[in-house]
Scaffold this motif. Sequence first.
Motif, PDB file in Angstrom:
ATOM      1  N   GLY A 137       0.792  -1.220   0.000  1.00  0.00           N
ATOM      2  CA  GLY A 137       0.000   0.000   0.000  1.00  0.00           C
ATOM      3  C   GLY A 137       0.824   1.269   0.000  1.00  0.00           C
ATOM      4  O   GLY A 137       0.281   2.359  -0.165  1.00  0.00           O
ATOM      5  N   ALA A 138       2.155   1.141   0.176  1.00  0.00           N
ATOM      6  CA  ALA A 138       3.012   2.324   0.183  1.00  0.00           C
ATOM      7  C   ALA A 138       3.350   2.799  -1.220  1.00  0.00           C
ATOM      8  O   ALA A 138       3.879   3.899  -1.382  1.00  0.00           O
ATOM      9  CB  ALA A 138       4.305   2.039   0.957  1.00  0.00           C
ATOM     10  N   VAL A 139       3.075   1.990  -2.257  1.00  0.00           N
ATOM     11  CA  VAL A 139       3.409   2.399  -3.622  1.00  0.00           C
ATOM     12  C   VAL A 139       2.158   2.860  -4.350  1.00  0.00           C
ATOM     13  O   VAL A 139       1.053   2.382  -4.106  1.00  0.00           O
ATOM     14  CB  VAL A 139       4.094   1.256  -4.415  1.00  0.00           C
ATOM     15  CG1 VAL A 139       5.417   0.875  -3.766  1.00  0.00           C
ATOM     16  CG2 VAL A 139       3.196   0.045  -4.551  1.00  0.00           C
ATOM     17  N   ASP A 140       2.353   3.819  -5.259  1.00  0.00           N
ATOM     18  CA  ASP A 140       1.241   4.334  -6.055  1.00  0.00           C
ATOM     19  C   ASP A 140       0.953   3.438  -7.255  1.00  0.00           C
ATOM     20  O   ASP A 140      -0.196   3.272  -7.662  1.00  0.00           O
ATOM     21  CB  ASP A 140       1.575   5.748  -6.542  1.00  0.00           C
ATOM     22  CG  ASP A 140       1.890   6.689  -5.401  1.00  0.00           C
ATOM     23  OD1 ASP A 140       1.031   6.859  -4.524  1.00  0.00           O
ATOM     24  OD2 ASP A 140       3.014   7.238  -5.368  1.00  0.00           O
ATOM     25  N   ILE A 141       2.037   2.888  -7.826  1.00  0.00           N
ATOM     26  CA  ILE A 141       1.932   2.020  -9.000  1.00  0.00           C
ATOM     27  C   ILE A 141       2.767   0.784  -8.735  1.00  0.00           C
ATOM     28  O   ILE A 141       3.910   0.887  -8.275  1.00  0.00           O
ATOM     29  CB  ILE A 141       2.426   2.743 -10.262  1.00  0.00           C
ATOM     30  CG1 ILE A 141       1.547   3.966 -10.560  1.00  0.00           C
ATOM     31  CG2 ILE A 141       2.453   1.800 -11.460  1.00  0.00           C
ATOM     32  CD1 ILE A 141       2.055   4.822 -11.704  1.00  0.00           C
ATOM     33  N   ASP A 142       2.215  -0.382  -9.044  1.00  0.00           N
ATOM     34  CA  ASP A 142       2.939  -1.626  -8.806  1.00  0.00           C
ATOM     35  C   ASP A 142       2.904  -2.463 -10.087  1.00  0.00           C
ATOM     36  O   ASP A 142       1.834  -2.872 -10.540  1.00  0.00           O
ATOM     37  CB  ASP A 142       2.308  -2.405  -7.649  1.00  0.00           C
ATOM     38  CG  ASP A 142       3.177  -3.569  -7.204  1.00  0.00           C
ATOM     39  OD1 ASP A 142       4.324  -3.324  -6.816  1.00  0.00           O
ATOM     40  OD2 ASP A 142       2.698  -4.718  -7.254  1.00  0.00           O
ATOM     41  N   ILE A 143       4.085  -2.686 -10.686  1.00  0.00           N
ATOM     42  CA  ILE A 143       4.201  -3.541 -11.869  1.00  0.00           C
ATOM     43  C   ILE A 143       4.648  -4.909 -11.372  1.00  0.00           C
ATOM     44  O   ILE A 143       5.721  -5.042 -10.790  1.00  0.00           O
ATOM     45  CB  ILE A 143       5.232  -2.978 -12.867  1.00  0.00           C
ATOM     46  CG1 ILE A 143       4.943  -1.515 -13.190  1.00  0.00           C
ATOM     47  CG2 ILE A 143       5.245  -3.809 -14.145  1.00  0.00           C
ATOM     48  CD1 ILE A 143       6.054  -0.835 -13.964  1.00  0.00           C
TER      49      ILE A 143
END
Length: 300
Positions: A137-143
Amino acid sequence: MWDLGRLRIWRAVVAAGSVNGAARNLRYAPASVSQQIIALEKSVGFPLYRRVGRGIEITEAGQRLADQAEELFAAAGRLDTLVADLKSGPGTRVRIGCFASAAKEWIPQVLRQTVRRFPELQFDIQSNEPVPLPDRGAVDIDISNEVPHLGVDPVPGYTRTEVLLDPFVVVVPRTHALARLDAVPLAELAEAPLIDLDVSGSPTGQVIDHAVASAGFVPRYVAGAEDHYAVLAMVGAGIGLTVQPRLAVGDLPRGLVALPLVDPTPVRRIVVHVKSTVEHVAHIEYLRHAIVRQGSKAAG
């Protein structure tokens, strides 16, 4: 409430192995460092170190306190970032989680396009494989990678977009007998010495495990490494062959060739998850589209 200043000083003492060393690194007076450690010992209620001659020896409890404090500082750092973002408005800093091959092949182009349009942005790129991010949840975008045969596992709070189906290939020396084939049946690797990327349990590892089980054999790994380049170097040295996603072998070392795998073809699914609370922000939406475009180019 923990005193982060005292904990930070204590971690410096543990890292330096001495009060004087920590004082030099922190540019504090040794007496000031000692006073802070004494105060920390009083607050925790147990000794953090013992005197040994003219030096000190860290107690087991003191070492464990320093080790566990790392998580506290990481959480405090995330909180600082959140506060800074709330002060300055959404998205001046963009946090992106991704795996190594995407970081190398896609992220430079994606960021180059993005900063031309949004020059005020700052980016924080975090690795999410083989070890998943401790706080997604700390990242805005996750690839990230998905295992196709396991279906789709929605991530709460994120909007999912499929980017690419990425087939796996086998990397062999150009002088190897398999290099003469247009495509390699997976069963041909049953007796071959293989080099593992050490991603067991990750989506990439699960894809490989499922494929070789479908082909009816257990791989014979003779070596392994967590670093993609180290694995390819071992293939070049003649130690064995390796199975890699196609995206990861875009710039093979001289003397190596990547061949398609068939019967079956291992495939990973690459997806991008965007945090729902920021997906409407212009630069986040632009980034998502840029990532999808890079995936389309890779597929072509």
